[in-house]
Each structure stands twice: as C-alpha cells, then as structure tokens.
Design a protein around this motif. Structure first.
Motif, PDB file in Angstrom:
ATOM      1  N   GLY A 119      36.486  15.897  20.303  1.00  0.00           N
ATOM      2  CA  GLY A 119      34.630  16.442  20.867  1.00  0.00           C
ATOM      3  C   GLY A 119      35.250  18.099  21.400  1.00  0.00           C
ATOM      4  N   ASP A 120      34.187  18.830  21.458  1.00  0.00           N
ATOM      5  CA  ASP A 120      33.637  19.667  22.909  1.00  0.00           C
ATOM      6  C   ASP A 120      33.312  18.983  23.903  1.00  0.00           C
ATOM      7  N   ARG A 121      33.323  19.928  24.834  1.00  0.00           N
ATOM      8  CA  ARG A 121      33.208  19.575  26.467  1.00  0.00           C
ATOM      9  C   ARG A 121      32.527  20.592  26.955  1.00  0.00           C
ATOM     10  N   LEU A 122      31.692  20.611  27.408  1.00  0.00           N
ATOM     11  CA  LEU A 122      30.587  21.511  27.402  1.00  0.00           C
ATOM     12  C   LEU A 122      30.934  22.084  28.703  1.00  0.00           C
ATOM     13  N   LEU A 123      31.508  23.477  29.510  1.00  0.00           N
ATOM     14  CA  LEU A 123      31.715  24.155  30.600  1.00  0.00           C
ATOM     15  C   LEU A 123      30.939  24.426  31.270  1.00  0.00           C
ATOM     16  N   LEU A 124      30.083  25.469  30.945  1.00  0.00           N
ATOM     17  CA  LEU A 124      28.810  26.475  31.876  1.00  0.00           C
ATOM     18  C   LEU A 124      27.956  26.593  30.640  1.00  0.00           C
ATOM     19  N   GLY A 125      26.854  27.065  31.082  1.00  0.00           N
ATOM     20  CA  GLY A 125      25.823  27.730  30.560  1.00  0.00           C
ATOM     21  C   GLY A 125      25.243  29.009  31.581  1.00  0.00           C
ATOM     22  N   ALA A 126      24.736  29.929  31.541  1.00  0.00           N
ATOM     23  CA  ALA A 126      24.796  31.418  31.671  1.00  0.00           C
ATOM     24  C   ALA A 126      23.067  31.648  31.159  1.00  0.00           C
ATOM     25  N   VAL A 127      22.121  31.673  31.662  1.00  0.00           N
ATOM     26  CA  VAL A 127      20.938  32.548  31.539  1.00  0.00           C
ATOM     27  C   VAL A 127      20.023  33.658  32.298  1.00  0.00           C
ATOM     28  N   HIS A 128      19.519  34.351  31.788  1.00  0.00           N
ATOM     29  CA  HIS A 128      18.857  35.802  32.409  1.00  0.00           C
ATOM     30  C   HIS A 128      17.331  35.579  31.624  1.00  0.00           C
ATOM     31  N   HIS A 129      16.526  35.758  32.778  1.00  0.00           N
ATOM     32  CA  HIS A 129      15.290  36.243  31.892  1.00  0.00           C
ATOM     33  C   HIS A 129      15.029  37.521  32.548  1.00  0.00           C
ATOM     34  N   GLU A 130      14.752  38.376  32.317  1.00  0.00           N
ATOM     35  CA  GLU A 130      14.259  39.624  32.931  1.00  0.00           C
ATOM     36  C   GLU A 130      13.020  39.916  33.616  1.00  0.00           C
ATOM     37  N   ALA A 131      12.143  38.958  32.901  1.00  0.00           N
ATOM     38  CA  ALA A 131      10.517  39.081  33.769  1.00  0.00           C
ATOM     39  C   ALA A 131      11.370  39.093  34.689  1.00  0.00           C
ATOM     40  N   SER A 132      11.553  37.950  35.636  1.00  0.00           N
ATOM     41  CA  SER A 132      11.565  38.279  36.946  1.00  0.00           C
ATOM     42  C   SER A 132      13.004  38.161  37.489  1.00  0.00           C
ATOM     43  N   PRO A 140      27.852  21.112  33.870  1.00  0.00           N
ATOM     44  CA  PRO A 140      28.273  19.659  34.359  1.00  0.00           C
ATOM     45  C   PRO A 140      29.111  19.253  35.621  1.00  0.00           C
ATOM     46  N   ASP A 141      30.199  20.298  35.482  1.00  0.00           N
ATOM     47  CA  ASP A 141      30.647  20.276  37.068  1.00  0.00           C
ATOM     48  C   ASP A 141      31.166  21.425  37.894  1.00  0.00           C
ATOM     49  N   LEU A 142      30.384  22.132  37.452  1.00  0.00           N
ATOM     50  CA  LEU A 142      29.832  23.451  38.376  1.00  0.00           C
ATOM     51  C   LEU A 142      28.558  23.675  38.272  1.00  0.00           C
ATOM     52  N   ALA A 143      28.471  23.395  40.414  1.00  0.00           N
ATOM     53  CA  ALA A 143      26.633  23.426  40.902  1.00  0.00           C
ATOM     54  C   ALA A 143      25.908  24.797  40.042  1.00  0.00           C
ATOM     55  N   PRO A 144      25.624  24.817  39.599  1.00  0.00           N
ATOM     56  CA  PRO A 144      24.013  25.084  39.036  1.00  0.00           C
ATOM     57  C   PRO A 144      23.499  26.555  40.401  1.00  0.00           C
ATOM     58  N   ALA A 145      23.262  27.313  40.195  1.00  0.00           N
ATOM     59  CA  ALA A 145      22.954  28.040  41.014  1.00  0.00           C
ATOM     60  C   ALA A 145      21.588  29.568  40.482  1.00  0.00           C
ATOM     61  N   VAL A 146      20.716  30.040  40.923  1.00  0.00           N
ATOM     62  CA  VAL A 146      19.747  30.759  40.443  1.00  0.00           C
ATOM     63  C   VAL A 146      20.312  32.268  41.631  1.00  0.00           C
ATOM     64  N   ASN A 147      20.265  32.994  40.934  1.00  0.00           N
ATOM     65  CA  ASN A 147      20.655  34.562  41.957  1.00  0.00           C
ATOM     66  C   ASN A 147      21.286  33.895  43.225  1.00  0.00           C
ATOM     67  N   GLY A 148      22.393  33.511  42.639  1.00  0.00           N
ATOM     68  CA  GLY A 148      23.603  33.118  43.599  1.00  0.00           C
ATOM     69  C   GLY A 148      22.626  31.930  44.983  1.00  0.00           C
ATOM     70  N   ARG A 149      21.784  30.871  44.512  1.00  0.00           N
ATOM     71  CA  ARG A 149      21.211  30.341  45.837  1.00  0.00           C
ATOM     72  C   ARG A 149      21.157  28.754  45.120  1.00  0.00           C
ATOM     73  N   PRO A 150      21.877  27.771  45.178  1.00  0.00           N
ATOM     74  CA  PRO A 150      21.931  26.263  44.882  1.00  0.00           C
ATOM     75  C   PRO A 150      20.706  26.216  44.378  1.00  0.00           C
ATOM     76  N   MET A 151      20.864  25.394  43.454  1.00  0.00           N
ATOM     77  CA  MET A 151      19.366  24.583  42.975  1.00  0.00           C
ATOM     78  C   MET A 151      19.085  23.407  43.086  1.00  0.00           C
ATOM     79  N   ALA A 152      18.463  22.683  43.674  1.00  0.00           N
ATOM     80  CA  ALA A 152      18.052  21.509  43.905  1.00  0.00           C
ATOM     81  C   ALA A 152      18.088  20.482  42.494  1.00  0.00           C
ATOM     82  N   PRO A 153      18.707  19.540  43.288  1.00  0.00           N
ATOM     83  CA  PRO A 153      18.394  18.610  42.014  1.00  0.00           C
ATOM     84  C   PRO A 153      17.931  17.755  41.445  1.00  0.00           C
ATOM     85  N   LEU A 154      17.689  17.888  40.269  1.00  0.00           N
ATOM     86  CA  LEU A 154      16.626  17.458  38.926  1.00  0.00           C
ATOM     87  C   LEU A 154      15.984  15.892  39.717  1.00  0.00           C
ATOM     88  N   VAL A 155      14.610  15.722  40.233  1.00  0.00           N
ATOM     89  CA  VAL A 155      13.860  14.682  40.744  1.00  0.00           C
ATOM     90  C   VAL A 155      13.622  14.072  39.149  1.00  0.00           C
TER      91      VAL A 155
END
Length: 265
Positions: A119-132, A140-155
């Motif tokens: 199969g395939d292994r998902l390495l990373l995703g990147a998304v830019h929201h222009e309005a904000s 999955p193996d790369l700690a997510p961040a938004v504008n360089g700031r770490p994102m909190a674990p999902l509750v």
C-alpha cells in the motif's frame, strides 16, 4: 533513498510543501481579486477557475524541478509518474465554490505519500488558509504545527458531544446513501456543511470541529487533512456502506461511533 517525514529530509519536504501551498494560495487570491470566470465540472457546486489551474501549475513546476524523481497527482489533471516511490498529491484550491463565491473557507493543500509494501504510507500534509494567513504542516510522524507553532493533541470525545462537519449532494438524500447519512448525522451534537473538506480537517485538528464524514472523497480532498489529523492523535477510516465509500476523520471515539452508525451496528 526515500525521504521520510521526521528525518532531516522529511523536514526539508515539509518546508517545501509549506512554501508551495502558501505561494499557490497567494496566487489564487490575487487572481480572484482581478476577476475570474467560473466553469462547471460535474454539477453547479463542482466548479473550476483559471486560478485552480494556475495554482496547480505553480506547484507542479517547482516539484518537477526540486523533486524530479517523485510522482505527482493533481486535482486539475497533473499526472506525472516518477521512480522514487513517492507521490505528491495536490489540491490547488480546495473549496472552489466558496472561493469563486467570494467566501473565505478555502485553502491550497498538498500531501506526500510513499509506496510501502502492498500500500501507501502517508508522510505529511500541508495546508495554507489565505484568509487567516495560516500554514499548517505535519504528519503521522511529523509533529503538526501552524505557522511554526506546535498544535495541541486532539481531545477525544463521543459523537453526541461533537460538531460533525459533512456534505451530501441533494440527489443523495433519498435511498440507502441518504439513510446511512441520516443514521450518522442524527447522532451528532450539531452539524455543519462548510464546503471545504481540507479546511474542515484543519478545524478538527485545531479542536474547533470534531469529526468529518463524507462519501466518495478523492485523495486530494482526503490526504492533506488526514496527515495532520493523524499527527495530532486523531483517527481516519474508509469504509463501504450503501454502495459508496465513506471517509471519516477526527476524534477517535466519535469516528468509531460514526462508523457504527453508518453500518447500523
């Protein structure tokens, strides 16, 4: 050798992906401000503009120069077969109806996956929201961040305490698909239809929404958001019910309950 997220090479891939989605979204926004014609693809809600195509071309040109051995798959027709076993999946403008209508709930998105076993292994995703001016990146193996700031674990939370984000074209409200949708949606605390699956995924990863469910989701609408949701501890599932394949993502307990409701267990 393949470049794996979490290594120095993976970090380079993340930086490249972040830059490309930001540049693509900025280009699309400039073109929208100058005025765009809108073309219908399969329905009145499935549209495309010259900005979609130009943003995809921008990303493809850079990838062909900087990652020449990688494959490319784009919503607007990009289809290059490489030799590395890695594939970049492009959604140049996700939420094109919103984009064309002058709404802000749209983004540019990119995912990277690699062939692994059968199969395939998902390495990373990147998304830019222009309005904000927000750029999300992670996997999955790369700690997510938004504008360089770490994102909190999902509750985690149950479906009954969750805001479900979804979409269902009106012709599907009757019959088995509509019945499955109704079983699933009726269990949620509240429901939103916002028109950009990847932006919905970013709201889930940020804790503002909680679970996503739609059917017949193509890879460019799934993978960028899935990578980041998994990176913050969320779950993603695909399952076949009522003759279509459903994609469910978000808080693990809510995801499990959505799947159970779809299957009527």
């Amino acid at each position: 050798m393949s470049q794996v997220a979490g290594t120095a090479a993976g970090t380079d891939d993340a930086a490249l992906a972040s830059r490309l989605v930001r540049e693509a979204a900025e280009l699309a926004a400039r073109m929208r401000a100058e005025g765009l014609a809108v073309e219908t693809k399969t329905s009145v809600s499935d549209v495309v503009t010259a900005a979609d195509r130009a943003a995809e071309e921008l990303i493809v040109r850079s990838l062909r120069r900087l990652r020449p051995d990688d494959s490319i798959l784009g919503e607007e027709g990009a289809d290059h077969v490489g030799t590395s076993g890695r594939t970049w999946v492009i959604d140049p403008v996700d939420g094109t109806y919103n984009f064309a209508a002058g709404l802000d709930w749209w983004c540019s998105a990119l995912a990277l996956r690699e062939r692994a076993g059968d199969g395939d292994r998902l390495l990373l995703g990147a998304v830019h929201h222009e309005a904000s001016s927000s750029t999300y990146v992670g996997g999955p193996d790369l700690a997510p961040a938004v504008n360089g700031r770490p994102m909190a674990p999902l509750v985690d939370r149950p479906l009954a305490e969750s805001c479900l984000t979804t979409y269902l074209h009106p012709p599907f409200y009757g019959g088995p698909v509509g019945e499955a949708f109704g079983r699933m949606a009726n269990g949620a605390a509240t429901v939103r239809m916002l028109g950009s699956g990847t932006m919905d995924a970013m709201a889930i990863a940020s804790g503002r929404l909680h679970v996503l469910c739609q059917h017949s989701v193509p890879p460019w609408d799934e993978l960028p958001g899935a990578a980041i949701i998994r990176g913050v501890g969320g779950r993603t599932v695909r399952l076949s019910v009522a003759g279509v394949e459903w994609y469910v993502a978000g808080a693990p307990t809510a995801v499990a309950e959505v799947c159970a409701a779809l299957e009527d267990r």
